[in-house]
Design an enzyme around this catalytic site. Structure first.
Site, short mmCIF file in Angstrom:
data_model
loop_
_atom_site.label_atom_id
_atom_site.label_comp_id
_atom_site.label_asym_id
_atom_site.label_seq_id
_atom_site.Cartn_x
_atom_site.Cartn_y
_atom_site.Cartn_z
N GLU A 129 41.77 71.62 63.01
CA GLU A 129 42.78 72.87 62.49
C GLU A 129 42.16 74.01 63.07
OE1 GLU A 129 43.51 71.71 58.48
OE2 GLU A 129 44.49 69.60 58.97
N ASN A 172 39.34 71.70 45.68
CA ASN A 172 38.33 72.80 45.70
C ASN A 172 38.66 74.16 45.98
OD1 ASN A 172 38.70 71.85 48.24
ND2 ASN A 172 36.39 72.54 48.93
N CYS A 223 33.68 71.95 51.21
CA CYS A 223 33.48 70.87 52.13
C CYS A 223 32.34 71.37 53.09
CB CYS A 223 34.46 70.34 53.09
SG CYS A 223 35.41 71.85 53.49
N GLY A 236 40.71 66.11 52.41
CA GLY A 236 40.29 65.57 51.24
C GLY A 236 39.10 64.44 51.44
N GLU A 270 40.86 66.17 57.59
CA GLU A 270 39.66 67.04 57.40
C GLU A 270 38.99 66.33 56.12
OE1 GLU A 270 38.87 69.40 58.99
OE2 GLU A 270 40.43 69.54 60.63
N THR A 287 39.43 58.54 50.93
CA THR A 287 40.85 58.69 50.95
C THR A 287 41.33 58.68 52.31
OG1 THR A 287 40.77 59.98 48.89
CG2 THR A 287 42.90 59.79 49.89
P1 NAD Z 1 40.60 63.28 47.36
O1 NAD Z 1 40.68 62.55 48.63
O2 NAD Z 1 40.50 62.50 46.30
O3 NAD Z 1 42.24 64.08 47.18
C1 NAD Z 1 42.82 64.94 48.12
C2 NAD Z 1 44.38 64.86 48.09
O4 NAD Z 1 44.47 63.66 48.38
C3 NAD Z 1 44.68 65.18 46.68
O5 NAD Z 1 46.06 65.86 46.71
C4 NAD Z 1 45.15 63.58 46.22
O6 NAD Z 1 46.02 63.60 45.25
C5 NAD Z 1 45.69 63.12 47.57
N1 NAD Z 1 45.22 61.36 47.54
C6 NAD Z 1 44.56 60.82 47.06
N2 NAD Z 1 44.75 59.48 47.26
C7 NAD Z 1 45.73 59.43 47.95
C8 NAD Z 1 46.65 58.52 48.75
N3 NAD Z 1 46.34 57.16 48.44
N4 NAD Z 1 47.70 58.67 49.61
C9 NAD Z 1 47.98 60.08 49.67
N5 NAD Z 1 47.38 61.02 49.07
C10 NAD Z 1 46.20 60.86 48.30
O7 NAD Z 1 39.76 64.58 47.51
P2 NAD Z 1 39.51 65.69 46.71
O8 NAD Z 1 38.53 64.89 45.63
O9 NAD Z 1 40.62 66.29 45.74
O10 NAD Z 1 38.67 66.80 47.43
C11 NAD Z 1 37.30 66.68 47.74
C12 NAD Z 1 37.09 66.30 49.11
O11 NAD Z 1 37.64 66.94 50.07
C13 NAD Z 1 35.49 66.26 49.61
O12 NAD Z 1 35.38 65.01 49.92
C14 NAD Z 1 35.57 67.31 50.37
O13 NAD Z 1 34.34 67.43 51.21
C15 NAD Z 1 36.81 67.30 51.12
N6 NAD Z 1 37.18 68.62 51.69
C16 NAD Z 1 37.21 68.64 53.03
C17 NAD Z 1 37.54 69.76 53.72
C18 NAD Z 1 37.63 69.87 55.05
O14 NAD Z 1 38.17 70.88 55.63
N7 NAD Z 1 36.94 69.02 55.76
C19 NAD Z 1 37.98 70.78 52.98
C20 NAD Z 1 37.87 70.65 51.46
C21 NAD Z 1 37.67 69.61 50.92
#
Ligand code: NAD
Length: 484
Positions: free
Chosen positions: A461, A150, A282, A226, A248, A230
């Site tokens: 963080e 994002n 997020c 993420g 996060e 996940t």
């Molecule tokens: P996601 O969890 O699908 O992926 C995040 C990252 O994790 C990607 O690089 C992905 O390839 C990797 N990943 C996926 N499965 C994995 C596994 N089994 N092992 C290791 N790595 C793996 O999330 P997304 O769709 O890319 O992002 C959106 C999400 O991120 C939303 O839920 C959002 O709220 C969250 N987010 C949180 C913050 C925060 O600071 N709290 C900031 C931005 C986004």
């Protein structure tokens, strides 16, 4: 067609398997680049490079390490036009947003941690005349960072900057959905002369290379941003391996609007809070609660302002809302709008997919959408949609507002809109969120801890918290004399 490559030991490298994935431009729906589908063989090369680079990087004098990182920050700032355009193409976000948020903050992240590393001090505890303790904070070693799509460059640098500043060497995985700015960042590292192997960037899917990174026995810490599902899976994988983990995760953030707020300012700010980056932050406010006395006028002004948002080609300066990041994500968001209707929600504006003219005819666009009439227990109000969709509901008093705000499993960021300073302090303390904004949104001081409570994350963080995370504390206790 562009080809993105991994960055290992200071050089660009194809995946050893030779396998590449398609990278799609969200505004056009067309494949415009190929990215490596890295696997454990690529990871092993990156881990060896990071291990070899570790002693010299760890022992680089602090000022020198800070200097290199400051040069990196300057180079990112200098390249921000190119990076912003790349991010708009890769992610679908408006180029103006990419420039002022992603690129600006990426340079700021690196600059902040470059300066912070020279100010980071460890504790010492005197035990009267008996002994003194001091705590060494050494880098952990080879660490991994995994970031989402994002805010690709912003969150990528948010993690690697403190890891590098603390003296670790890093293996970083950007999202496979938005790999381009991490690739350009690797080119900048090469130009600046970041020592080889200090930062290694591997591309590919989460379940492939991401999972391999989490499982790798010689990677000692994982900093992950993420989705909550996940994060749960990562935690289960990393816990038996005794890895240090920072998570996060997702959010379902409330905004509480009180009758005594500055209504015009609040409307403007909450349109931004709900729809910036197409609602794909997020921290976006996705549940807006308004005190009953001002509910109707607020709703009317808010819906009018949302309808006026300019949806368009991300590459146009005038665009305020770009494309959603992928066809799958667009379909997920549309399915939540359908669910909201089934749950009894009334769509006040938006609700539809948009078919654009010209270059963007096949892009993934959805109208900014506002929905009312849903209970706190509806799935629409409980689950993270992560798109241009927010709900709006009235409340009667502080107690009800608080119960609504705290009424989901998430606890990332809340905002309060009121001129009553006592109420703001009281509610800020009672809200179960890692961040509470009062009469503002997305204002960040990088010295403050950043992160969520409950299902929104573990650990914090930002600021010294991040430098602490990326170091291993060791206490040294020295007795002044012998016991006799
Ligand atoms: P996601 O969890 O699908 O992926 C995040 C990252 O994790 C990607 O690089 C992905 O390839 C990797 N990943 C996926 N499965 C994995 C596994 N089994 N092992 C290791 N790595 C793996 O999330 P997304 O769709 O890319 O992002 C959106 C999400 O991120 C939303 O839920 C959002 O709220 C969250 N987010 C949180 C913050 C925060 O600071 N709290 C900031 C931005 C986004």
């Amino acid at each position: 067609m562009k080809t993105i490559e991994n960055y290992i030991d200071g050089r660009f490298a194809s995946p050893l398997s030779g396998v590449y994935l398609d990278n799609v431009e969200p505004a056009t729906g067309a494949v415009y680049a190929q990215i490596p589908e890295s696997d454990s063989a690529d990871l092993e090369r990156a881990v060896v490079a990071a291990e070899q680079a570790l002693p010299a990087w760890r022992d680089t004098p602090l000022e020198q390490r800070a200097d290199i990182l400051l040069q990196l920050a300057d180079a990112v700032a200098a390249a921000s036009e190119e990076l912003a355009r790349a991010e708009a193409i890769d992610n679908g976000k408006p180029v103006a947003f990419a420039r002022t948020v992603d690129c600006y903050r990426a340079a700021a992240n690196i600059r902040f941690f470059a300066n912070a590393l020279t100010q980071f001090s460890s504790e010492s505890h005197a035990m009267g005349a008996t002994a003194i303790n001091y705590t060494l904070r050494d880098p952990i070693g080879v660490v991994a960072t995994i970031s989402p799509w994002n805010l690709p460059l912003y969150l990528f640098t948010w993690k690697i900057a403190p890891a590098l500043a603390a003296g670790n060497t890093v293996i970083a995985k950007p999202s496979e959905i938005t790999p381009m700015t991490a690739y350009l960042f690797a080119q900048i590292c090469q130009q600046v002369g970041l020592p080889k192997g200090v930062l290694n960037i591997l591309h590919g899917r989460g379940q492939g290379i991401g999972q391999a990174m989490v499982e790798h026995p010689r990677i000692k810490a994982i900093s992950f941003t993420g989705g909550t599902a996940t994060g749960k899976h990562l935690a289960a994988t990393a816990a038996p391996l005794f890895k240090k983990l920072s998570l996060e995760l997702g959010g379902k953030n409330p905004a509480l609007v009180f009758a005594d707020c500055d209504l015009d300012k609040t409307v403007n700010q909450l349109v931004r809070a709900a729809f910036a980056n197409q609602g794909q932050i997020c921290l976006c406010a996705s549940r807006i609660y308004v005190q009953r006395e001002v509910y109707e006028p607020f709703k009317a002004a808010f819906v009018k302002a949302v309808k006026a948002l300019q949806v368009g080609d991300p590459l146009l300066e005038s665009t305020q809302q770009g494309a959603l990041v992928s066809a799958a994500h667009r379909d997920k968001v549309l399915s939540y709008i359908e669910l909201a209707k089934q749950e009894g929600g009334r769509v006040l504006c938006g609700g539809q997919q948009i078919t654009m003219d010209g270059r963007c005819a096949q892009g993934f666009f959805v109208e900014p959408t506002v929905i009312e009439g849903l209970t706190i227990n509806s799935r629409t109000n409980q689950e993270e949609i992560f798109g241009p969709v927010c709900t709006i509901e009235p409340f009667n008093d502080d107690a009800e507002a608080l119960a609504l705000a705290n009424g989901t499993e998430y606890g990332l960021a809340a905002s309060l809109w009121s001129q009553d300073v006592s109420r703001c302090h009281r509610l800020a303390k009672q809200l179960d969120f890692g961040i509470v904004w009062v009469n503002t949104w997305l204002m960040r001081d990088l010295r403050t801890p950043f992160g969520g409570m409950k299902a929104s994350g573990v650990g914090r963080e930002g600021g010294l918290e991040a430098l602490r995370f990326f170091t291993e504390p060791k206490n040294v206790c020295i007795q002044y004399g012998d016991d006799s």
